[in-house]
Design a protein around this motif. Structure first.
Motif, PDB file in Angstrom:
ATOM      1  N   MET A 217      -0.708  -1.893   7.453  1.00 48.83           N
ATOM      2  CA  MET A 217      -0.771  -0.168   6.949  1.00 48.83           C
ATOM      3  C   MET A 217       0.291   0.274   8.318  1.00 48.83           C
ATOM      4  O   MET A 217       0.608   1.109   9.193  1.00 48.83           O
ATOM      5  CB  MET A 217      -2.003   0.372   7.665  1.00 48.83           C
ATOM      6  CG  MET A 217      -3.324  -0.041   7.429  1.00 48.83           C
ATOM      7  SD  MET A 217      -2.859   0.491   5.291  1.00 48.83           S
ATOM      8  CE  MET A 217      -2.582   1.965   4.751  1.00 48.83           C
TER       9      MET A 217
ATOM     10  N   ASN B 125      -6.743   4.119   9.970  1.00 46.82           N
ATOM     11  CA  ASN B 125      -5.005   4.917   9.437  1.00 46.82           C
ATOM     12  C   ASN B 125      -6.217   6.250   8.796  1.00 46.82           C
ATOM     13  O   ASN B 125      -5.138   7.405   9.027  1.00 46.82           O
ATOM     14  CB  ASN B 125      -4.614   4.253   8.472  1.00 46.82           C
ATOM     15  CG  ASN B 125      -3.820   4.788   7.849  1.00 46.82           C
ATOM     16  OD1 ASN B 125      -4.190   5.305   6.608  1.00 46.82           O
ATOM     17  ND2 ASN B 125      -2.781   4.600   8.022  1.00 46.82           N
ATOM     18  N   GLU B 126      -6.859   6.149   8.389  1.00 45.88           N
ATOM     19  CA  GLU B 126      -7.499   7.184   7.898  1.00 45.88           C
ATOM     20  C   GLU B 126      -7.981   8.292   8.711  1.00 45.88           C
ATOM     21  O   GLU B 126      -7.769  10.284   9.180  1.00 45.88           O
ATOM     22  CB  GLU B 126      -8.932   7.168   7.219  1.00 45.88           C
ATOM     23  CG  GLU B 126      -9.461   8.391   6.457  1.00 45.88           C
ATOM     24  CD  GLU B 126     -10.832   8.696   5.469  1.00 45.88           C
ATOM     25  OE1 GLU B 126     -11.385   9.592   5.098  1.00 45.88           O
ATOM     26  OE2 GLU B 126     -10.683   7.540   5.042  1.00 45.88           O
TER      27      GLU B 126
ATOM     28  N   GLN C 134      -8.898  -5.882   7.919  1.00 49.43           N
ATOM     29  CA  GLN C 134      -7.819  -4.755   7.050  1.00 49.43           C
ATOM     30  C   GLN C 134      -9.277  -3.997   6.948  1.00 49.43           C
ATOM     31  O   GLN C 134      -8.867  -2.421   7.331  1.00 49.43           O
ATOM     32  CB  GLN C 134      -7.991  -5.250   5.785  1.00 49.43           C
ATOM     33  CG  GLN C 134      -7.408  -4.170   4.564  1.00 49.43           C
ATOM     34  CD  GLN C 134      -6.203  -4.202   4.926  1.00 49.43           C
ATOM     35  OE1 GLN C 134      -5.385  -5.233   5.181  1.00 49.43           O
ATOM     36  NE2 GLN C 134      -5.592  -3.158   5.221  1.00 49.43           N
TER      37      GLN C 134
ATOM     38  N   ARG D   1     -16.525   2.028   7.542  1.00 42.91           N
ATOM     39  CA  ARG D   1     -16.613   0.605   7.217  1.00 42.91           C
ATOM     40  C   ARG D   1     -16.036  -0.442   8.815  1.00 42.91           C
ATOM     41  O   ARG D   1     -15.989  -1.567   8.189  1.00 42.91           O
ATOM     42  CB  ARG D   1     -14.080   0.629   7.050  1.00 42.91           C
ATOM     43  CG  ARG D   1     -14.443   1.111   5.452  1.00 42.91           C
ATOM     44  CD  ARG D   1     -13.196   2.244   5.631  1.00 42.91           C
ATOM     45  NE  ARG D   1     -13.266   2.931   6.073  1.00 42.91           N
ATOM     46  CZ  ARG D   1     -11.817   4.000   5.369  1.00 42.91           C
ATOM     47  NH1 ARG D   1     -10.930   4.032   4.739  1.00 42.91           N
ATOM     48  NH2 ARG D   1     -12.193   5.174   6.407  1.00 42.91           N
TER      49      ARG D   1
ATOM     50  N   ARG E 267       0.945  -1.064  -0.122  1.00 39.76           N
ATOM     51  CA  ARG E 267      -0.598  -0.142  -0.119  1.00 39.76           C
ATOM     52  C   ARG E 267       0.803   1.272  -0.235  1.00 39.76           C
ATOM     53  O   ARG E 267       1.778   1.041   0.237  1.00 39.76           O
ATOM     54  CB  ARG E 267      -1.180  -0.064   1.104  1.00 39.76           C
ATOM     55  CG  ARG E 267      -1.906  -0.877   1.531  1.00 39.76           C
ATOM     56  CD  ARG E 267      -2.872  -1.640   0.298  1.00 39.76           C
ATOM     57  NE  ARG E 267      -3.719  -1.786   0.842  1.00 39.76           N
ATOM     58  CZ  ARG E 267      -4.293  -3.424   0.554  1.00 39.76           C
ATOM     59  NH1 ARG E 267      -2.647  -4.201  -0.035  1.00 39.76           N
ATOM     60  NH2 ARG E 267      -5.099  -4.413   0.692  1.00 39.76           N
TER      61      ARG E 267
ATOM     62  N   ARG F 209      -5.709   9.703   1.081  1.00 39.77           N
ATOM     63  CA  ARG F 209      -5.868   8.079   0.362  1.00 39.77           C
ATOM     64  C   ARG F 209      -5.069   7.255   0.534  1.00 39.77           C
ATOM     65  O   ARG F 209      -4.048   6.732   0.615  1.00 39.77           O
ATOM     66  CB  ARG F 209      -5.792   8.438  -1.028  1.00 39.77           C
ATOM     67  CG  ARG F 209      -4.542   8.852  -2.146  1.00 39.77           C
ATOM     68  CD  ARG F 209      -5.508   9.417  -2.879  1.00 39.77           C
ATOM     69  NE  ARG F 209      -4.180  10.010  -3.991  1.00 39.77           N
ATOM     70  CZ  ARG F 209      -3.650  11.139  -4.267  1.00 39.77           C
ATOM     71  NH1 ARG F 209      -3.189  11.694  -2.840  1.00 39.77           N
ATOM     72  NH2 ARG F 209      -2.230  10.865  -4.880  1.00 39.77           N
ATOM     73  N   ILE F 210      -5.634   6.120   0.493  1.00 41.76           N
ATOM     74  CA  ILE F 210      -4.364   4.801   0.452  1.00 41.76           C
ATOM     75  C   ILE F 210      -5.178   4.333  -1.179  1.00 41.76           C
ATOM     76  O   ILE F 210      -5.789   4.090  -1.682  1.00 41.76           O
ATOM     77  CB  ILE F 210      -5.338   3.354   1.312  1.00 41.76           C
ATOM     78  CG1 ILE F 210      -5.176   4.114   2.786  1.00 41.76           C
ATOM     79  CG2 ILE F 210      -4.597   2.133   1.598  1.00 41.76           C
ATOM     80  CD1 ILE F 210      -6.403   3.692   4.099  1.00 41.76           C
TER      81      ILE F 210
ATOM     82  N   LYS G 233      -8.448  -1.202   9.927  1.00 45.47           N
ATOM     83  CA  LYS G 233      -6.537  -1.018   9.707  1.00 45.47           C
ATOM     84  C   LYS G 233      -6.888   0.648   8.866  1.00 45.47           C
ATOM     85  O   LYS G 233      -6.297   0.880   9.318  1.00 45.47           O
ATOM     86  CB  LYS G 233      -6.210  -2.088   8.932  1.00 45.47           C
ATOM     87  CG  LYS G 233      -5.903  -3.390  10.187  1.00 45.47           C
ATOM     88  CD  LYS G 233      -4.561  -4.124   9.919  1.00 45.47           C
ATOM     89  CE  LYS G 233      -4.335  -5.294  10.602  1.00 45.47           C
ATOM     90  NZ  LYS G 233      -4.133  -6.559   9.893  1.00 45.47           N
ATOM     91  N   TYR G 234      -7.932   0.030   8.067  1.00 46.53           N
ATOM     92  CA  TYR G 234      -8.239   1.705   7.308  1.00 46.53           C
ATOM     93  C   TYR G 234      -9.277   2.570   7.682  1.00 46.53           C
ATOM     94  O   TYR G 234      -7.856   3.339   7.187  1.00 46.53           O
ATOM     95  CB  TYR G 234      -8.537   0.590   6.000  1.00 46.53           C
ATOM     96  CG  TYR G 234      -8.180   0.555   4.970  1.00 46.53           C
ATOM     97  CD1 TYR G 234      -6.909   1.006   4.230  1.00 46.53           C
ATOM     98  CD2 TYR G 234      -8.980  -0.254   3.856  1.00 46.53           C
ATOM     99  CE1 TYR G 234      -6.072  -0.414   3.586  1.00 46.53           C
ATOM    100  CE2 TYR G 234      -8.410  -0.801   2.417  1.00 46.53           C
ATOM    101  CZ  TYR G 234      -7.253  -0.787   2.876  1.00 46.53           C
ATOM    102  OH  TYR G 234      -6.663  -1.993   1.491  1.00 46.53           O
ATOM    103  N   SER G 235      -9.549   2.372   8.260  1.00 47.70           N
ATOM    104  CA  SER G 235     -10.673   3.307   9.027  1.00 47.70           C
ATOM    105  C   SER G 235      -9.338   3.932  10.249  1.00 47.70           C
ATOM    106  O   SER G 235      -9.775   5.144  10.048  1.00 47.70           O
ATOM    107  CB  SER G 235     -11.729   2.217   9.580  1.00 47.70           C
ATOM    108  OG  SER G 235     -12.518   3.328  10.267  1.00 47.70           O
TER     109      SER G 235
ATOM    110  N   TRP H  92       0.247   5.397   1.112  1.00 46.38           N
ATOM    111  CA  TRP H  92      -1.470   6.096   1.862  1.00 46.38           C
ATOM    112  C   TRP H  92      -0.782   8.078   1.669  1.00 46.38           C
ATOM    113  O   TRP H  92       0.384   7.899   2.223  1.00 46.38           O
ATOM    114  CB  TRP H  92      -1.951   5.896   2.464  1.00 46.38           C
ATOM    115  CG  TRP H  92      -0.419   5.137   4.508  1.00 46.38           C
ATOM    116  CD1 TRP H  92      -0.709   6.257   5.235  1.00 46.38           C
ATOM    117  CD2 TRP H  92      -0.696   3.857   3.905  1.00 46.38           C
ATOM    118  NE1 TRP H  92      -0.461   5.484   6.103  1.00 46.38           N
ATOM    119  CE2 TRP H  92       0.549   4.395   5.515  1.00 46.38           C
ATOM    120  CE3 TRP H  92       0.094   3.248   3.641  1.00 46.38           C
ATOM    121  CZ2 TRP H  92       0.683   2.984   6.388  1.00 46.38           C
ATOM    122  CZ3 TRP H  92       0.933   1.741   4.112  1.00 46.38           C
ATOM    123  CH2 TRP H  92       1.655   2.270   5.547  1.00 46.38           C
TER     124      TRP H  92
END
Length: 421
Positions: A68, A321-322, A314, A348, A47, A245-246, A317-319, A49
């Motif tokens: 991440m 991270n943002e 995942q 998410r 990834r 963004r990722i 983790k995305y959530s 980001w």
């Protein structure tokens, strides 16, 4: 699913900044300043980001695996770092004052130069198993490991993680990089690309991607899977203007049979395929489809249920991270700051909870795994402000310590202690 999850937990214990066998170097000569790296590992799906600046952090771009964690990064002021795994025995070192979070993440967000970073780094013990190279656009660089800081002498510095056997390096990568850098006065993208090519790896352990960072001009040249003929160029200033963004790094390159074959043999391939379907067909429809498929094949489809669990994780983790300026999910790695739950709403998390609810309701054999899913459901509810429900999940997850993974027991006990204050 139990076997798969145990492998995932074993990986977790050793994965913090554990890029396997990288070759990293900085070079400042002829008025140009570069940092370059081959990122070698066994897990594809890299990834990238982008993190806009905030009131208390500089903007940055990060590269890393799907978990991440940052493997390499560069901020808007041309400060760059990259990790190489190492084998330090931290128990034999007198490390009593660690930074409570990720010290290099703090450096990336708060420092413009190596000089500024040294002031911060000297306040704490560096407790990572890795060695990191830090370089700035002024031409300075240092190596940082648990034994201390080594400043660059001369116009280049190499960071590589070959082991010592009988007093000698067990591979030639750092030697080749040193020979080529010391044997030439060149300092340009084409020359540095030759060094990366000469030191890349193939086989079970592969050079997944390579970067050459022009620290003065904020330009990053990226190459996928040791193909140095095809480049993806990042103009950091322009990219940061587009907002957070990722992205999947491989999406910026033409289809490669070698990379596709390598990726399809990885245990995360099904999870990654599900995420691609989410992009193409929508998250709701995709998750509903795969839950329905799981019901059809239960209890035999261990592989699909494991992939669904990875999808849920995942999404979290995305959530995280943002909503946390691009940082890794500290709770997952049991870091102290990870227990400070930040509240926010994110679809998410709702999707992750839907998957966890289905999987935990249908997991009757592996009680430790079910309690792990209760724990993660508890976390998801706390983040979304559902404190009562979150507390109930946590209490349930650790109610029988003999039926709990150690990491779940540690995290669950700490969270309950904080909720009961």
């Amino acid at each position: 699913m139990k076997k798969y999850f145990l492998l995932m937990l074993i990986g977790l214990l050793g994965c913090i900044h554990s890029v396997k066998a990288c070759t990293i170097f900085s070079c400042s000569r002829g008025g140009e300043v570069f940092a370059a790296a081959n990122e070698d590992d066994m897990t594809p799906f890299t990834r990238v980001w982008y993190n806009p600046s905030t009131t208390d952090r500089y903007a940055s771009v990060c590269f890393g695996a799907p978990d991440m964690q940052v493997a390499a990064a560069m901020n808007e002021h041309g400060l760059f770092f990259d990790y190489a795994a190492a084998n330090y025995d931290l128990s034999k070192l007198n490390l009593t004052n660690p930074y409570p979070g990720d010290i290099m993440w703090e450096v990336l967000g708060k420092c413009k130069t190596v000089k500024e970073a040294i002031v911060l780094l000297k306040k704490y013990d560096y407790i990572s198993y890795s060695q990191v190279l830090l370089a700035d656009k002024e031409g300075n660089s240092i190596l940082i490991n648990p034994k201390g800081i080594t400043e660059k002498s001369g116009d280049f510095q190499v960071n590589s993680n070959c082991n010592m056997i009988n007093g000698k390096l067990s591979c030639r990568r750092p030697e080749i990089a040193n020979e080529m850098l010391s044997g030439s006065k060149e300092n340009n993208v084409e020359f540095l690309k030759k060094i990366l090519d000469k030191t890349h790896q193939e086989g079970e352990l592969n050079t997944l991607y390579s970067t050459i960072c022009d620290l003065k001009n904020g330009i990053i040249y990226v190459y996928l899977f040791h193909d140095y003929n095809t480049v993806y160029t990042i103009d950091l200033k322009s990219e940061l203007k587009k907002g957070y963004r990722i992205e999947n790094l491989a999406d910026h390159f033409p289809t490669s049979f070698a990379y596709e074959s390598f990726s399809k043999n990885n245990s995360l391939y099904l999870k990654e395929s599900i995420f691609q379907e989410m992009k193409d067909k929508g998250t709701d429809a995709t998750i509903d489809y795969y839950i329905a498929e799981s019901k059809k094949t239960a209890p035999k489809n261990e592989k699909l249920n494991s992939a669904l669990l990875e999808v849920a994780l995942q999404l979290i983790k995305y959530s995280w991270n943002e909503h946390n300026s691009g940082s890794a999910w500290g709770y997952w790695f049991s870091k102290p700051e990870g227990y400070d739950i930040k509240r926010y709403k994110d679809n998410r998390l709702t999707y992750a909870e839907k998957i966890l609810t289905y999987l935990s309701a249908n997991e009757n054999k592996d009680l430790k795994l079910r309690n792990f899913m209760y724990e993660i459901s508890g976390f998801v509810n706390l983040v979304q402000g559902n404190t009562k429900t979150g507390k109930e999940f946590y209490a349930k997850s650790i109610s029988k310590p003999e039926e709990v993974y150690p990491v779940t027991l540690t995290r669950g006990t700490e969270i309950m202690k904080r909720l009961n204050k």
